[in-house]
Every structure is written in structure tokens, then in C-alpha cells.
Design an enzyme around this catalytic site. Sequence first.
Site, mmCIF file in Angstrom:
data_model
loop_
_atom_site.group_PDB
_atom_site.id
_atom_site.type_symbol
_atom_site.label_atom_id
_atom_site.label_comp_id
_atom_site.label_asym_id
_atom_site.label_seq_id
_atom_site.Cartn_x
_atom_site.Cartn_y
_atom_site.Cartn_z
ATOM 1 N N SER A 61 0.845 -1.199 0.000
ATOM 2 C CA SER A 61 0.000 0.000 0.000
ATOM 3 C C SER A 61 0.878 1.246 0.000
ATOM 4 O O SER A 61 2.068 1.164 -0.318
ATOM 5 C CB SER A 61 -0.924 -0.031 1.220
ATOM 6 O OG SER A 61 -1.914 0.973 1.108
ATOM 7 N N ASN A 62 0.321 2.386 0.322
ATOM 8 C CA ASN A 62 1.111 3.631 0.363
ATOM 9 C C ASN A 62 0.620 4.506 1.504
ATOM 10 O O ASN A 62 -0.298 4.140 2.230
ATOM 11 C CB ASN A 62 1.040 4.344 -0.989
ATOM 12 C CG ASN A 62 -0.384 4.662 -1.365
ATOM 13 O OD1 ASN A 62 -1.071 5.409 -0.693
ATOM 14 N ND2 ASN A 62 -0.856 4.050 -2.457
ATOM 15 N N ARG A 63 1.224 5.676 1.646
ATOM 16 C CA ARG A 63 0.980 6.513 2.832
ATOM 17 C C ARG A 63 -0.223 7.442 2.702
ATOM 18 O O ARG A 63 -0.426 8.311 3.533
ATOM 19 C CB ARG A 63 2.221 7.358 3.127
ATOM 20 C CG ARG A 63 3.417 6.550 3.536
ATOM 21 C CD ARG A 63 4.573 7.459 3.900
ATOM 22 N NE ARG A 63 5.802 6.714 4.032
ATOM 23 C CZ ARG A 63 6.139 6.023 5.111
ATOM 24 N NH1 ARG A 63 5.339 5.993 6.157
ATOM 25 N NH2 ARG A 63 7.279 5.358 5.157
ATOM 26 N N ALA A 109 -4.497 7.570 -4.282
ATOM 27 C CA ALA A 109 -3.142 7.125 -4.628
ATOM 28 C C ALA A 109 -3.268 5.659 -5.031
ATOM 29 O O ALA A 109 -3.147 4.756 -4.203
ATOM 30 C CB ALA A 109 -2.228 7.287 -3.429
#
Length: 394
Positions: A206-208, A272
Amino acid sequence: MSILQGKKIILGLTGSIAAYKSVFLLRLLQKAGAEVRVCTTPSVSEFVGELTLSGLTGEKVFSGIWEENWSEHVEWGNWADLFIVAPLTANTLAKMAHGLCDNALTAVYLAARCPVMVAPAMDVDMYRHPRTQANIKILSQDGVQVLPTGSGYLASGLQGPGRMMEPEEILTQVEQFFGPQPLQGKKVLISAGPTREAIDPVRFISNRSTGKMGYALAEEAQALGAEVVLVSGPTSLAPPAGVNLLAVESAQQMFEAVVGEQPTDIVIMAAAVADYTPAEVADEKIKKKEGDMAIPLQRTQDILRYLGGKKPAGQILVGFAMETQHELENAQKKLEAKNLDFVVLNSLREKGAGFGHNTNKITLLSKQHPPQTFDLKSKREVAKDIFSGILTLI
Ligand code: CTP
């Protein structure tokens, strides 16, 4: 002339230390031209004197359901153009969510024919409690506009969310509520948050992204009168009141949800979205072995590019670009390659901009105008700037 001139507003107070701020809110509403009546729950008198409230409104405060004419709450509920409950305690929130009616304020709530706006105020742990969050959800689903809380020092000395929105900000929300609604009748789809790409049943890539920018855009679109669909990856945020939330996890699910909602008038891809996903998802948890390992990844479907390729006449497509170098050049390329109307560029090099922050600093690129760079602002204000750009095309 102020948009609030002659508007009839009931201000409901509940027993929170933040009640003192509502005295200022009352003055602000009156100064803007609104006619304000006040109702309270019994414990408000522990925090603010009834004399202060009746002195300011020039009317009796509606505080005791048994002392009034039996149908007073019904008359109040029909009189108002808007009912604002500020501060809203966890206790009254729970009562409103479940239809309990044991005091003047909850009786007015159930009898109100007008829209309702609430500004919760409570300690961080009470605010985060799953029951409170569930009750907020219920109110939102019932069409109540639940204003977000601020973060910071609370009267208890603890820090975190739960602080009542400041009176000036509530006034802005009220003005917006009564303001012109240029997106009335338009369907706006906003994507937000990260995606999760499963590796096996317990792990993912995943991402932030926290979703804050996308949720702020959804709130603004809502305030402008649009029908809003919010396609969101996993976040810890409560969706804005009245917004249709489609919760997804993976890039593929987001693709299906976004495409499934077409046609729309405006699409803003603030999510995102993962560019790569594991080529295979293991059915069982992958066990560790000696030595290193590699996970083969494959490209995900680019949702914006797909929409850009099928863009119907009149649709407005907006993408985000997060760049660390050659920002303008890369964002410009995105604008053309994906057939977009706007690209919102945020640079990770800017302090206070990008993932996780409550603020953002953007440059708006479009085919029509030269790039426009804005100051560092709250994400809600950034959302207003983005929609100001969009409204020039409508
Ligand atoms: N996007 C999308 N579908 C994807 C990936 C991204 O719709 N599978 C959207 C994002 O929501 C965002 C924009 O495309 O609006 C970002 O474009 P992208 O080409 O992914 O650029 P970045 O991730 O910012 O940067 P890079 O070019 O380095 O990938």
C-alpha cells in the site's frame, strides 16, 4: 447583503465546555443577519447561564420540555430554516442517532423539518470510540451534516481530534449551506485514499495516503450542491454527510467502482492508486524460507487514462500528480497523456504538503490557463481552489 439575512436558525447547545464558544457563534450568526433562537439540554446551565443566551437572543431559551406549551418543540421544528447543534456531546449524539427524546433539544431534533448541522465536541477517546463513530455514521446517513472536529489541545489536557469546530468556521459552513449551489444536479465522483494490493491473506502493498484531500474534495462538492460519490480505499476518516461512499481495497476494485458509476459530470481522481500489484495472490500465508525473496508485480489498469480515452463531451476529468522532480514538466505530460482538464500537482518537496498533512500546497495545471500556484492552505481550502478552477469550465 449577507446570505444569512433573515434566515431562521435554531442553535442547540449541549453540556460541553465548548458551549462557551457557541455564545460567540450566536453573535456571529446574528451579526450576519440571522434570526436565532436557542434551545438547550438541561446540563448546559452548568457551563453557560441561560440569562446570557436569552439576553443575546431577546427570547426565552427553550430548555425545559415540561414547562412549555406541549407543542412548543413542534412549532420550533417548523419555524427554522436550519437547526445547528453546537457543541454536540457524545451523549446527545447517541440520543439523536437512536431517536431518544427526553429533553427540549432532542424533541426539537425529532420535530425539525429543516436540515440539521451538528458540531461534535468531546474528548479524543470518546470521539474515537467505535460507538461514537457508529453514531456519527448513523446521523450522516440520516442526512445530518456532521461537521468535522478540529485536532489539538482539549480541555482535559489530552491532545487529538474531538475539539469543536471554531465558531468562524461553523459560520462559513452555514453560509455555504445557504449559499448558491453551482453543482446542483451534477454528479461528481471523487476517489480517495490508498489502495491495498494483496500479497497473501495477511499481507499487502500500500502507500501513505490518508484520504484527507479526497474527503475534503467530497465535502466541498457536497457544499456546492453536487450528488457526490466517494470511492475510497481504506482510511480512518468518516465520510462527509450525505455522500455516497463506495469502500474499496484494491486498484482493480477501485477501477470497477469508478467505471461502474459512469456517466458522471466530474471525476476527480485524488486516490493514490497502486501502479503495480502482485502478479499472483497466494491462497495461504507465505512461509519464510532461507535467503531473500522477490515478488513479481504487474501493472494495474490506469483508471484515469481509461476514463480519458472514453471521455464523453462535457465531462470534466481531474487527476493528481505527486512529483519529486521536474514537477511542472511531468504534470503537463500527465495532462495531455490522460486527456485531462486539470492536473493538481503537489510536490513532496513542499513542507506541509502531500500525504497525511491537514494542509496542502498545489499548482493547478489546465489546458486553458497557465499553471496557477496557490499558498499552503488547509485541504478544505485547497478543495475550494480546485473547484473554483472546475467551475470556470461549467
Ligand atoms: N491513477 C489512476 N489509476 C492508476 C494510477 C493512478 O487513475 N492505476 C491516477 C491517480 O489517482 C492520480 C493520477 O492518476 O490522479 C496519478 O498519475 P500517475 O501516472 O500514477 O502518476 P504518479 O503516481 O503521480 O507518478 P508516476 O508518473 O511516477 O507514476
